[in-house]
Design an enzyme around this catalytic site. Structure first.
Site, short mmCIF file in Angstrom:
data_model
loop_
_atom_site.label_atom_id
_atom_site.label_comp_id
_atom_site.label_asym_id
_atom_site.label_seq_id
_atom_site.Cartn_x
_atom_site.Cartn_y
_atom_site.Cartn_z
N CYS A 67 0.82 -0.97 -0.08
CA CYS A 67 -0.04 -0.10 -0.16
C CYS A 67 0.96 1.00 -0.02
CB CYS A 67 -0.97 -0.08 1.07
SG CYS A 67 -0.30 -0.01 2.90
C1 RB5 Z 1 -4.01 5.30 0.63
O1 RB5 Z 1 -3.91 6.57 0.65
C2 RB5 Z 1 -3.10 5.08 2.29
O2 RB5 Z 1 -3.59 5.47 3.37
C3 RB5 Z 1 -2.68 3.50 2.24
O3 RB5 Z 1 -2.31 3.01 0.99
C4 RB5 Z 1 -1.52 3.02 3.17
O4 RB5 Z 1 -0.61 3.64 3.04
C5 RB5 Z 1 -2.41 2.84 4.59
O5 RB5 Z 1 -1.71 2.31 5.47
#
Ligand code: RB5
Length: 155
Positions: A67
């Site tokens: 993420c």
């Molecule tokens: C998405 O914007 C972001 O919050 C997600 O990808 C991640 O980093 C959350 O932990």
């Protein structure tokens, strides 16, 4: 080795780089459980759940989730009983995630590291094995005992 990969929209640059790397290895096969199509309503927890369930159900042996930070997919995957997911942004941690923690999943953040380091982390992780007879064995057993204690109906 069967591998499940995936990530939210912020993680896609690393998911794509990891898919490219895995395609070069003839000892692995992989599936991408990232959301497809309109991802506006998708939550990274759902991607983590798909990957974690693939491991729980024996459809994959290892998982790699991405993420923005690697944090959200890690926290989410660790909610699934029996799953040990580790945030790894360096190759030493990737090696220890396998050898010390028997982590079935590693996670990374595309806003934290670049694609070449991510590939090196994946390589180190996949080439490292847990030995249940090592000194780490009892520690991993103790982690799993927490799952059985607090999620008793899940096994
Ligand atoms: C998405 O914007 C972001 O919050 C997600 O990808 C991640 O980093 C959350 O932990």
């Amino acid at each position: 080795m069967k591998i499940i990969i995936g990530g939210d929209s912020a993680g896609q640059p690393l998911v794509k780089a990891i898919a490219d790397y895995l395609s070069t290895r003839d000892d692995v096969s992989f599936e991408d459980c990232s959301p497809s199509g309109d991802t506006s309503g998708e939550r990274y927890a759902s991607t983590s759940e798909r990957a974690a369930m693939a491991i729980r159900e024996g459809r994959a042996e290892r998982g790699i989730l991405c993420c923005g930070t690697g944090l959200g997919v890690s926290i989410s995957a660790n909610k699934i009983p029996g799953i040990r997911a580790a945030l790894t942004h360096d190759t030493y941690s990737a090696e220890r995630a396998a050898k010390s923690n028997n982590a079935q999943i590693i996670t990374m953040g595309a806003r934290v590291i670049g694609p070449e380091l991510a590939k090196a982390i994946v390589e180190k992780y996949l080439d490292s094995e847990f030995d249940p007879k090592s000194s780490s064995g009892p520690n991993v057993e103790a982690i799993d005992a927490l799952d059985r204690k607090y999620s008793p109906g899940a096994f």
